[in-house]
Enzyme design. Structure first.
Site, PDB file in Angstrom:
ATOM      1  N   ARG A   1     -10.380  -9.502  -0.999  1.00  0.00           N
ATOM      2  CA  ARG A   1      -9.208  -9.444  -0.114  1.00  0.00           C
ATOM      3  C   ARG A   1      -9.623  -9.420   1.356  1.00  0.00           C
ATOM      4  NH1 ARG A   1      -5.333  -4.857  -2.662  1.00  0.00           N
ATOM      5  NH2 ARG A   1      -5.048  -4.398  -0.459  1.00  0.00           N
TER       6      ARG A   1
ATOM      7  N   ARG B   1      -6.056   1.016   7.284  1.00  0.00           N
ATOM      8  CA  ARG B   1      -5.229   1.277   6.094  1.00  0.00           C
ATOM      9  C   ARG B   1      -5.287   2.758   5.708  1.00  0.00           C
ATOM     10  NH1 ARG B   1      -7.940  -2.810   2.290  1.00  0.00           N
ATOM     11  NH2 ARG B   1      -6.743  -1.820   0.627  1.00  0.00           N
TER      12      ARG B   1
ATOM     13  N   ARG C   1       6.173   3.717   0.053  1.00  0.00           N
ATOM     14  CA  ARG C   1       5.039   4.025   0.910  1.00  0.00           C
ATOM     15  C   ARG C   1       5.486   4.683   2.209  1.00  0.00           C
ATOM     16  NH1 ARG C   1       1.051   0.116  -0.670  1.00  0.00           N
ATOM     17  NH2 ARG C   1      -0.745   0.130   0.654  1.00  0.00           N
TER      18      ARG C   1
ATOM     19  N   LYS D   1      -4.884   2.696  -7.891  1.00  0.00           N
ATOM     20  CA  LYS D   1      -3.470   2.556  -8.300  1.00  0.00           C
ATOM     21  C   LYS D   1      -3.291   1.327  -9.202  1.00  0.00           C
ATOM     22  CE  LYS D   1      -2.050   2.236  -3.998  1.00  0.00           C
ATOM     23  NZ  LYS D   1      -3.336   2.380  -3.307  1.00  0.00           N
TER      24      LYS D   1
ATOM     25  N   ARG E   1     -14.948  -4.530  -4.374  1.00  0.00           N
ATOM     26  CA  ARG E   1     -13.842  -5.035  -5.210  1.00  0.00           C
ATOM     27  C   ARG E   1     -13.726  -6.558  -5.171  1.00  0.00           C
ATOM     28  NH1 ARG E   1      -7.893  -2.920  -4.265  1.00  0.00           N
ATOM     29  NH2 ARG E   1      -8.265  -3.694  -2.151  1.00  0.00           N
TER      30      ARG E   1
HETATM   31  P1  AP5 Z   1      -7.755  -0.639  -7.214  1.00  0.00           P
HETATM   32  O1  AP5 Z   1      -7.169  -0.274  -8.522  1.00  0.00           O
HETATM   33  O2  AP5 Z   1      -7.705  -2.056  -6.795  1.00  0.00           O
HETATM   34  O3  AP5 Z   1      -7.198   0.330  -6.056  1.00  0.00           O
HETATM   35  P2  AP5 Z   1      -5.787   0.425  -5.379  1.00  0.00           P
HETATM   36  O4  AP5 Z   1      -5.422   1.866  -5.269  1.00  0.00           O
HETATM   37  O5  AP5 Z   1      -4.816  -0.460  -6.068  1.00  0.00           O
HETATM   38  O6  AP5 Z   1      -6.165  -0.077  -3.925  1.00  0.00           O
HETATM   39  P3  AP5 Z   1      -5.447  -1.131  -2.989  1.00  0.00           P
HETATM   40  O7  AP5 Z   1      -6.463  -1.563  -1.981  1.00  0.00           O
HETATM   41  O8  AP5 Z   1      -4.769  -2.187  -3.768  1.00  0.00           O
HETATM   42  O9  AP5 Z   1      -4.395  -0.210  -2.289  1.00  0.00           O
HETATM   43  P4  AP5 Z   1      -3.598  -0.473  -1.024  1.00  0.00           P
HETATM   44  O10 AP5 Z   1      -2.564   0.549  -1.133  1.00  0.00           O
HETATM   45  O11 AP5 Z   1      -4.410  -0.463   0.208  1.00  0.00           O
HETATM   46  O12 AP5 Z   1      -3.154  -2.017  -1.163  1.00  0.00           O
HETATM   47  P5  AP5 Z   1      -1.803  -2.733  -1.568  1.00  0.00           P
HETATM   48  O13 AP5 Z   1      -2.161  -3.994  -2.214  1.00  0.00           O
HETATM   49  O14 AP5 Z   1      -0.872  -1.808  -2.227  1.00  0.00           O
HETATM   50  O15 AP5 Z   1      -9.286  -0.144  -7.227  1.00  0.00           O
HETATM   51  C1  AP5 Z   1     -10.142  -0.388  -6.125  1.00  0.00           C
HETATM   52  C2  AP5 Z   1     -11.548  -0.765  -6.613  1.00  0.00           C
HETATM   53  O16 AP5 Z   1     -12.150   0.362  -7.228  1.00  0.00           O
HETATM   54  C3  AP5 Z   1     -11.592  -1.876  -7.666  1.00  0.00           C
HETATM   55  O17 AP5 Z   1     -12.722  -2.651  -7.442  1.00  0.00           O
HETATM   56  C4  AP5 Z   1     -11.685  -1.120  -8.997  1.00  0.00           C
HETATM   57  O18 AP5 Z   1     -12.340  -1.880  -9.990  1.00  0.00           O
HETATM   58  C5  AP5 Z   1     -12.487   0.109  -8.599  1.00  0.00           C
HETATM   59  N1  AP5 Z   1     -12.082   1.326  -9.329  1.00  0.00           N
HETATM   60  C6  AP5 Z   1     -10.824   1.712  -9.644  1.00  0.00           C
HETATM   61  N2  AP5 Z   1     -10.829   2.910 -10.266  1.00  0.00           N
HETATM   62  C7  AP5 Z   1     -12.134   3.303 -10.320  1.00  0.00           C
HETATM   63  C8  AP5 Z   1     -12.789   4.455 -10.838  1.00  0.00           C
HETATM   64  N3  AP5 Z   1     -12.094   5.450 -11.425  1.00  0.00           N
HETATM   65  N4  AP5 Z   1     -14.131   4.532 -10.725  1.00  0.00           N
HETATM   66  C9  AP5 Z   1     -14.839   3.526 -10.128  1.00  0.00           C
HETATM   67  N5  AP5 Z   1     -14.290   2.400  -9.629  1.00  0.00           N
HETATM   68  C10 AP5 Z   1     -12.938   2.286  -9.717  1.00  0.00           C
HETATM   69  O19 AP5 Z   1      -1.187  -3.042  -0.116  1.00  0.00           O
HETATM   70  C11 AP5 Z   1      -1.826  -3.966   0.731  1.00  0.00           C
HETATM   71  C12 AP5 Z   1      -1.000  -4.144   1.999  1.00  0.00           C
HETATM   72  O20 AP5 Z   1       0.296  -4.671   1.657  1.00  0.00           O
HETATM   73  C13 AP5 Z   1      -0.702  -2.883   2.799  1.00  0.00           C
HETATM   74  O21 AP5 Z   1      -1.756  -2.567   3.674  1.00  0.00           O
HETATM   75  C14 AP5 Z   1       0.574  -3.289   3.516  1.00  0.00           C
HETATM   76  O22 AP5 Z   1       0.294  -4.125   4.621  1.00  0.00           O
HETATM   77  C15 AP5 Z   1       1.302  -4.124   2.473  1.00  0.00           C
HETATM   78  N6  AP5 Z   1       2.212  -3.309   1.638  1.00  0.00           N
HETATM   79  C16 AP5 Z   1       2.111  -3.106   0.290  1.00  0.00           C
HETATM   80  N7  AP5 Z   1       3.080  -2.301  -0.136  1.00  0.00           N
HETATM   81  C17 AP5 Z   1       3.831  -1.972   0.947  1.00  0.00           C
HETATM   82  C18 AP5 Z   1       4.968  -1.130   1.144  1.00  0.00           C
HETATM   83  N8  AP5 Z   1       5.532  -0.452   0.127  1.00  0.00           N
HETATM   84  N9  AP5 Z   1       5.466  -1.035   2.407  1.00  0.00           N
HETATM   85  C19 AP5 Z   1       4.925  -1.699   3.425  1.00  0.00           C
HETATM   86  N10 AP5 Z   1       3.825  -2.497   3.322  1.00  0.00           N
HETATM   87  C20 AP5 Z   1       3.285  -2.625   2.080  1.00  0.00           C
HETATM   88 MG    MG Z   2      -3.815  -2.227  -5.542  1.00  0.00          MG
END
Ligand code: AP5
Ligand code: MG
Ligand code: ZN
Length: 218
Positions: free
Chosen positions: A160, A171, A88, A13, A127
């Site tokens: 992270r 997660r 979410r 994402k 990552r």
């Molecule tokens: P990356 O682009 O970083 O993936 P991502 O989908 O952004 O993954 P996240 O871990 O950030 O998602 P998440 O939803 O768990 O975390 P968030 O920060 O939103 O890519 C991942 C890796 O793969 C990277 O190394 C990249 O280089 C590689 N990659 C990407 N695309 C690729 C491809 N096509 N091929 C190969 N490699 C690739 O949330 C974290 C926490 O915050 C949650 O657990 C929760 O506690 C809280 N939170 C956030 N938003 C909310 C909400 N709306 N409500 C409640 N709690 C929330």
């Molecule tokens: Mg992310």
């Protein structure tokens, strides 16, 4: 245009939202990045969010919704934005629709990046993230030009704390239990675009951009 990026943890994402943000000249608003930035500054919201994030649980809706609605009401989002990690829960999705409607706006498309679970785990364990601008890197699929440093801003790269194996499992459970139901919500409004996320980064970006062009033409 208001676009939502949906997908399991590690689906890409953040990576794709960065690309789309440049392509469409719209700000990239990521709820997780906002929480991590708040934590770096040791604010009350940041410290509170950390207690949930470290367990892989969702931060309570009222905190998350308030933070995002405040952020998207700023002038840079007046023409739209790319939302990553929000909404979410079904409740978040409904509140967002209501808030946009009050401003005469609405979500245009929700992009669901589909990736098999075993690939998600590989992506998260390799990552590295910029401490300053939050750009994600990967040891094999997208390494930085200089080891340990962000290409864009020179910031230090770190892993992270919620990318530990146990937290990743939680997660993923939370995603399937609490976030997956919103796919149906956008599908029923004919706004959902499903994209194969199990391609290289540029391959996925190409799929998203061509799907958006196809669906947006009259
Ligand atoms: P990356 O682009 O970083 O993936 P991502 O989908 O952004 O993954 P996240 O871990 O950030 O998602 P998440 O939803 O768990 O975390 P968030 O920060 O939103 O890519 C991942 C890796 O793969 C990277 O190394 C990249 O280089 C590689 N990659 C990407 N695309 C690729 C491809 N096509 N091929 C190969 N490699 C690739 O949330 C974290 C926490 O915050 C949650 O657990 C929760 O506690 C809280 N939170 C956030 N938003 C909310 C909400 N709306 N409500 C409640 N709690 C929330
Ligand atoms: Mg992310
Ligand atoms: Zn950076």
């Amino acid at each position: 245009m208001y676009i939502i990026m949906l997908g399991a943890p590690g689906a890409g994402k953040g990576t794709q939202a960065d690309i789309l943000s440049q392509e469409m000249n719209l700000p990239h608003i990521a709820s997780g990045d906002l929480f991590r930035q708040a934590l770096e500054k040791k604010t009350r919201v940041g410290l509170l969010a950390k207690s949930y994030m470290d367990k892989g649980e969702l931060v309570p809706d009222e905190i998350t919704i308030k933070m995002i609605l405040e952020r998207i009401s700023r002038p840079d989002c007046a023409l739209g934005c790319i939302l990553d990690g929000f909404p979410r829960t079904l409740h978040q999705a409904k509140v967002l629709d209501k808030a946009l409607k009050e401003r005469g706006k609405s979500i245009d498309k929700a992009i669901y990046i589909e990736v098999p679970d075993e690939e998600l785990v590989k992506r998260l364990s390799g990552r590295w993230l910029c401490r300053i601008c939050q750009t994600p890197y990967h040891v094999t699929s997208s390494p930085p030009k200089t080891s340990g440093k962000c290409d864009k801003c020179g910031g230090e790269l770190y892993q992270r704390s919620d990318d530990r194996e146990e937290t990743v499992k939680e997660r993923l459970n939370v995603f399937f239990a609490q976030t997956a139901p919103i796919l149906d919500y956008y599908e029923k409004q004919s706004k959902l675009i499903r994209v194969n996320g199990n391609l290289g980064i540029q391959g996925v970006a190409g799929e998203i951009i061509s799907a958006l062009k196809g669906r947006m033409s009259p």
